[in-house]
Write a protein that holds these residues in place. Structure first.
Motif, PDB file in Angstrom:
ATOM      1  N   ASP A  81       0.680  -1.107   0.122  1.00 34.75           N
ATOM      2  CA  ASP A  81      -0.369   0.188   0.294  1.00 34.75           C
ATOM      3  C   ASP A  81       0.928   1.622  -0.093  1.00 34.75           C
ATOM      4  OD1 ASP A  81      -1.665   2.147   1.223  1.00 34.75           O
ATOM      5  OD2 ASP A  81      -3.366   1.374   1.185  1.00 34.75           O
ATOM      6  N   TYR A  83       0.212   4.566  -0.127  1.00 33.95           N
ATOM      7  CA  TYR A  83       0.144   5.333   1.625  1.00 33.95           C
ATOM      8  C   TYR A  83       1.346   5.176   2.713  1.00 33.95           C
ATOM      9  CZ  TYR A  83      -2.205   8.380   5.023  1.00 33.95           C
ATOM     10  OH  TYR A  83      -2.398   8.862   6.449  1.00 33.95           O
ATOM     11  N   GLU A  86       4.663   5.188   2.886  1.00 31.93           N
ATOM     12  CA  GLU A  86       4.414   6.568   3.211  1.00 31.93           C
ATOM     13  C   GLU A  86       4.885   6.847   3.910  1.00 31.93           C
ATOM     14  OE1 GLU A  86       5.699   9.304   1.424  1.00 31.93           O
ATOM     15  OE2 GLU A  86       4.800   8.673  -0.193  1.00 31.93           O
ATOM     16  N   ARG A  87       3.884   5.891   5.572  1.00 29.90           N
ATOM     17  CA  ARG A  87       4.541   6.673   6.892  1.00 29.90           C
ATOM     18  C   ARG A  87       5.517   6.378   7.530  1.00 29.90           C
ATOM     19  NH1 ARG A  87       0.918   9.253   4.733  1.00 29.90           N
ATOM     20  NH2 ARG A  87       2.366   9.816   5.543  1.00 29.90           N
ATOM     21  N   THR A 150       1.161  11.301  -0.712  1.00 28.03           N
ATOM     22  CA  THR A 150       0.623  11.322   0.521  1.00 28.03           C
ATOM     23  C   THR A 150       1.361  11.621   1.535  1.00 28.03           C
ATOM     24  OG1 THR A 150       1.207   8.695   0.280  1.00 28.03           O
ATOM     25  CG2 THR A 150      -0.899   8.864  -0.860  1.00 28.03           C
TER      26      THR A 150
END
Length: 335
Positions: A81, A83, A86-87, A150
């Motif tokens: 995923d 998003y 990206e974390r 994101t």
């Protein structure tokens, strides 16, 4: 270990202080991002494991923390995923706060410079904490080496209406202080030291965009209808009561969707009946009799309650699993 504990405490206090000083009218994302960084630092993977490394391997606090961070970041790279992948930047940014304290670094202070709207910030990365400091200032644009669509920088730049380009890899190394830059956020284009003709063309484009925004603002009080006179209702979607000033500013005729589940996220406890009542009343009152649609809890899949999201991602398709009205019917007490 004592140095590590002290640095962790200072980093947490710094995030709490920033949260307390979020300027009025800031996007709701600011507070959520700060809470996320605090949660990351509270997680045992960062709060406890480095202490074990220090004791077992007789390493210094910085080395132990970086080793553990790199281990965590590797796991993020394996996530499909985009998003969630990206974390990993959030883990790095939270750890950098602690490292800055350990290495005697000072917190970033907002630059006191006039004519800020003409300035463009070029950085390797901008954390949500940096962005909150910048909220008091009005820079012309942001350029960062890391991040994606994101990433926090991109999300916050959008909510502030500031042109930004993220993920340029080597911008900070190649751009010098004082160079003239054009940030074309629409095309994702950065022009360094543009030719006078290009600069003139973009100045014209800038003027056109400002005029277009003014024209759109004038339209907000005119009735929404098709050319043949069919009326169309324009409603706004909101996450929290704090979004209402923007809804009224845009001239919305109602709230099409109040995503109430956002009141349940980023917290250890559930909001009580009184807290929910006040939130719903605030929104209804602001709309002065115009329609407000409340969505019942759309929890599950990507929106998990604190600790209750275990196992949702092991379903064949979590979006079709125990969520929203199915979740509410399974939890009648909460519903």
């Amino acid at each position: 270990v004592a140095r590590f504990d002290k640095a962790m405490k200072v980093a947490q206090e710094g995030l709490a202080a920033l949260k307390a000083h979020i300027p009025a009218g800031s996007p709701a994302e600011f507070e959520a991002f700060l809470d996320l960084h605090r949660m990351i630092l509270n997680d045992s993977a960062l709060a406890e494991v480095p202490r074990d490394i220090i004791r077992k391997r007789r390493a210094n606090a910085e080395w132990a923390l970086v080793q553990q961070m790199e281990r965590l970041v590797e796991r993020f790279d394996e996530i499909d995923d985009p998003y969630l992948r990206e974390r990993k930047a959030d883990v790095q940014q939270a750890v950098e706060r602690v490292l800055a304290t350990l290495m005697g670094g000072r917190a970033l202070t907002p630059p006191a410079i006039s004519e800020e709207e003409k300035l463009i910030v070029v950085a390797h990365d901008l954390s949500p904490a940096d962005m909150i400091l910048f909220k008091k200032h009005h820079f012309g644009g942001f350029v960062t080496d890391v991040g994606g669509v994101t990433s926090h920088t991109a999300i916050v730049a959008r909510s502030l209406g500031i042109p930004a380009i993220v993920g340029l890899h080597h911008a900070r190394e190649t751009i010098a202080e004082g160079e003239v830059l054009i940030v074309d956020g629409e095309r994702g284009l950065l022009i360094v030291n543009p030719d006078p003709l290009v600069l003139a063309e973009y100045r014209t484009r800038q003027t056109e965009l400002k005029a277009e925004k003014k024209r759109l603002r004038r339209l907000k009080s005119t009735p929404a209808a098709t050319v043949d006179g069919t009326p169309i209702e324009l409603f706004a979607n909101i996450e929290l009561p704090q979004d209402m000033p923007e809804v009224l500013e845009a001239g919305a005729q109602g709230v099409g969707l109040f995503r109430t589940e956002f009141m349940f996220l980023n917290r250890k406890d559930l909001p009580g009946e009184e807290e929910q009542f006040e939130a719903y009343r605030e929104v209804a009152k602001a709309m002065q009799g115009r329609p407000v649609v409340l969505r019942t809890l759309d929890l599950g899949a990507d929106k998990a309650l604190n600790g209750s999201g275990e196992g949702t991602h092991t379903m064949p398709n979590p979006a079709m699993g125990l969520r929203a009205i199915r979740f509410c019917l399974a939890e009648p007490q909460m519903f």
